[in-house]
Design a protein around this motif. Sequence first.
Motif, PDB file in Angstrom:
ATOM      1  N   ILE A 379      -3.146 -18.749  -0.141  1.00  0.00           N
ATOM      2  CA  ILE A 379      -4.430 -18.189  -0.589  1.00  0.00           C
ATOM      3  C   ILE A 379      -4.212 -17.134  -1.665  1.00  0.00           C
ATOM      4  O   ILE A 379      -4.953 -17.070  -2.665  1.00  0.00           O
ATOM      5  N   LEU A 380      -3.188 -16.305  -1.497  1.00  0.00           N
ATOM      6  CA  LEU A 380      -2.899 -15.268  -2.487  1.00  0.00           C
ATOM      7  C   LEU A 380      -2.505 -15.886  -3.828  1.00  0.00           C
ATOM      8  O   LEU A 380      -2.934 -15.413  -4.892  1.00  0.00           O
ATOM      9  N   THR A 381      -1.735 -16.971  -3.785  1.00  0.00           N
ATOM     10  CA  THR A 381      -1.359 -17.666  -5.017  1.00  0.00           C
ATOM     11  C   THR A 381      -2.583 -18.228  -5.718  1.00  0.00           C
ATOM     12  O   THR A 381      -2.729 -18.111  -6.942  1.00  0.00           O
ATOM     13  N   LEU A 382      -3.485 -18.838  -4.954  1.00  0.00           N
ATOM     14  CA  LEU A 382      -4.716 -19.381  -5.537  1.00  0.00           C
ATOM     15  C   LEU A 382      -5.599 -18.274  -6.104  1.00  0.00           C
ATOM     16  O   LEU A 382      -6.260 -18.459  -7.139  1.00  0.00           O
ATOM     17  N   THR A 383      -5.618 -17.112  -5.447  1.00  0.00           N
ATOM     18  CA  THR A 383      -6.442 -16.001  -5.935  1.00  0.00           C
ATOM     19  C   THR A 383      -5.941 -15.491  -7.273  1.00  0.00           C
ATOM     20  O   THR A 383      -6.728 -15.242  -8.199  1.00  0.00           O
ATOM     21  N   MET A 384      -4.622 -15.315  -7.404  1.00  0.00           N
ATOM     22  CA  MET A 384      -4.062 -14.876  -8.685  1.00  0.00           C
ATOM     23  C   MET A 384      -4.303 -15.925  -9.767  1.00  0.00           C
ATOM     24  O   MET A 384      -4.587 -15.595 -10.926  1.00  0.00           O
ATOM     25  N   VAL A 409       0.201 -12.154 -14.033  1.00  0.00           N
ATOM     26  CA  VAL A 409       1.202 -13.219 -14.223  1.00  0.00           C
ATOM     27  C   VAL A 409       2.407 -12.976 -13.321  1.00  0.00           C
ATOM     28  O   VAL A 409       2.900 -13.890 -12.648  1.00  0.00           O
ATOM     29  N   PHE A 410       2.875 -11.729 -13.277  1.00  0.00           N
ATOM     30  CA  PHE A 410       4.016 -11.383 -12.431  1.00  0.00           C
ATOM     31  C   PHE A 410       3.690 -11.608 -10.955  1.00  0.00           C
ATOM     32  O   PHE A 410       4.484 -12.200 -10.207  1.00  0.00           O
ATOM     33  N   VAL A 411       2.502 -11.140 -10.515  1.00  0.00           N
ATOM     34  CA  VAL A 411       2.115 -11.302  -9.112  1.00  0.00           C
ATOM     35  C   VAL A 411       2.006 -12.783  -8.757  1.00  0.00           C
ATOM     36  O   VAL A 411       2.447 -13.221  -7.684  1.00  0.00           O
ATOM     37  N   LEU A 412       1.434 -13.584  -9.661  1.00  0.00           N
ATOM     38  CA  LEU A 412       1.306 -15.021  -9.421  1.00  0.00           C
ATOM     39  C   LEU A 412       2.668 -15.678  -9.256  1.00  0.00           C
ATOM     40  O   LEU A 412       2.897 -16.451  -8.315  1.00  0.00           O
ATOM     41  N   LEU A 413       3.584 -15.382 -10.166  1.00  0.00           N
ATOM     42  CA  LEU A 413       4.912 -15.995 -10.105  1.00  0.00           C
ATOM     43  C   LEU A 413       5.628 -15.596  -8.817  1.00  0.00           C
ATOM     44  O   LEU A 413       6.314 -16.420  -8.195  1.00  0.00           O
ATOM     45  N   TRP A 414       5.486 -14.341  -8.416  1.00  0.00           N
ATOM     46  CA  TRP A 414       6.145 -13.900  -7.187  1.00  0.00           C
ATOM     47  C   TRP A 414       5.549 -14.586  -5.960  1.00  0.00           C
ATOM     48  O   TRP A 414       6.279 -15.040  -5.075  1.00  0.00           O
ATOM     49  N   CYS A 415       4.217 -14.683  -5.913  1.00  0.00           N
ATOM     50  CA  CYS A 415       3.571 -15.340  -4.773  1.00  0.00           C
ATOM     51  C   CYS A 415       3.948 -16.818  -4.704  1.00  0.00           C
ATOM     52  O   CYS A 415       4.230 -17.353  -3.621  1.00  0.00           O
ATOM     53  N   GLY A 417       6.658 -18.091  -5.826  1.00  0.00           N
ATOM     54  CA  GLY A 417       8.049 -18.129  -5.387  1.00  0.00           C
ATOM     55  C   GLY A 417       8.174 -18.011  -3.875  1.00  0.00           C
ATOM     56  O   GLY A 417       8.991 -18.694  -3.250  1.00  0.00           O
ATOM     57  N   LEU A 418       7.343 -17.144  -3.252  1.00  0.00           N
ATOM     58  CA  LEU A 418       7.368 -17.003  -1.803  1.00  0.00           C
ATOM     59  C   LEU A 418       6.925 -18.288  -1.108  1.00  0.00           C
ATOM     60  O   LEU A 418       7.505 -18.702  -0.096  1.00  0.00           O
ATOM     61  N   ILE A 423       8.610 -23.126   1.961  1.00  0.00           N
ATOM     62  CA  ILE A 423       8.695 -24.584   2.131  1.00  0.00           C
ATOM     63  C   ILE A 423      10.153 -25.020   2.252  1.00  0.00           C
ATOM     64  O   ILE A 423      10.508 -25.869   3.077  1.00  0.00           O
ATOM     65  N   TYR A 424      11.013 -24.399   1.455  1.00  0.00           N
ATOM     66  CA  TYR A 424      12.436 -24.755   1.479  1.00  0.00           C
ATOM     67  C   TYR A 424      13.128 -24.287   2.756  1.00  0.00           C
ATOM     68  O   TYR A 424      13.908 -25.019   3.361  1.00  0.00           O
TER      69      TYR A 424
END
Length: 498
Positions: A379-384, A409-415, A417-418, A423-424
């Motif tokens: 949800i956080l990724t979709l919000t950014m 942009v930074f927050v999106l990339l970090w989220c 990545g998490l 998933i991995y």
Amino acid sequence: MASEGSQQQQQQQQQRVALKKELTLMHGVAVIVGIIIGSGIFLSPVGVIREVKSVGASLCIWAASGVFSILGALCYAELGVAIPKSGGEYIYIKEAFGPLIGFLTLWTIFFMVCAVPTAASALIFAEYVLRGFPETACMPDGWAAKLLGACAISLLTAINCINVKWAAKTQIIFTGCKLLALVIIIILGFIHVGKGYSNNLQDAFEGSDINGKTLAFGFYAGFWAYGGWNYLNFLIEELQNPYRNLPLAIVISITIVTAVYLLANVAYAAVLSPEQIISSNAVAITFANDKMGPAAFLMPLFVAISVFGAINGGTMSISRVFYVGAREGQLPEFLAMISYKQLTPLPSLIVMLIISLALLFLADIWTLINLLGFAFNIILTLTMSSLLYLRYSRPNLHRPIKIPLPIPVFVLLWCFGLVAMTIYQAPDQSLKCLGFIAVGIPVYFLCVAWERKPASFQRRYHGLTLALQKVFMVVTGETQADEDQEAAPKEDAAIKSE
């Protein structure tokens, strides 16, 4: 004539049945601080230090988590004042990506993000209260904790149903209590250092295990302890002067939390060795047993108070998501109604209570908690992504606050990545969560997108809604959010004309 017109306007506003703007800046700060500071800082700073193995590295991660939370919260501030509707992430994602993605967000919040933490927090609250009553241990299957937790959820729901101001004042009281507990820990820790016992703080980075995996998982644990900074966005329609108070409340509250978290971790590390912290199930309790002597029994009470306040803040905030979802036509109409006497979203609060109690008694809460973090990061990724997409698709949208582009942009990339890392590292749990979200797709097409339902179904649905409306004495609420949005471009036009 002018005075008569203003009097008529005031009378119309008093007659409107809508959620009131009763939350001040202080209430906003209390909501955010009270939700963020739950049980985590008292129970499990072990999560960070277990990964990086040293006091110095763990403090760096706590500080970085606070800075990242501020950056994420500022992005939410931009979205909150650009789209001044309650509902938080749900409304932003729906505005950007349409009704289907919005509904899947609402579906996830409805069944996971709202009720699971409430039920889990209620169990933690009950367990720490019951530490003073050993005789309850004889009750089978933890029923004492479940019953007491249910009472706590029910009491706080009742307070929120009766009066928003009562709920806000309750939040201020309990926020003050939990800050007092942390101040006690900080003072005792620094007194310990002042007496010359600072061995644990010397060579603070010795033995650090720093690599990509440990930093990522350590940050995840630290960042999760800051969870809750987004909850004031759920209440923005009830916040006085949101253009000013939303960003101020966010900055003030997260600054307070970051400072308190860092000082509390320094105090823990001054008194307890890394090995003691890692082996402790409740760091604050271990600390109290070491430093508070006969008064150590107070610390479980402080933990219970802290969790109680977090439940209240979550109940007050997340119930508005159901209300807004129904108002947007994606949940039953009954949930879009408010009590015409108390002017609170009574149906949404009752539904949230029912779901929380069902999970408390029927589900394995701790298994669901493992899925919650992954769901929230999606949800956080979709919000950014919504923030960036709205900047592209609606460049003329009135934005009283506009964060520099590198931050979202930074927050999106970090989220992102998490999410990818989860998933991995945990594919089974990730697939379960994604599968649950996917179940919402047929539900959307059957219950929301399919508008031409049989006439007999519509009659029964309308009859049930009317009956519930009479029983609970609720009416469809009005909102000022759209009026606020319509007023914003006029301000832009006035500026241009000057």
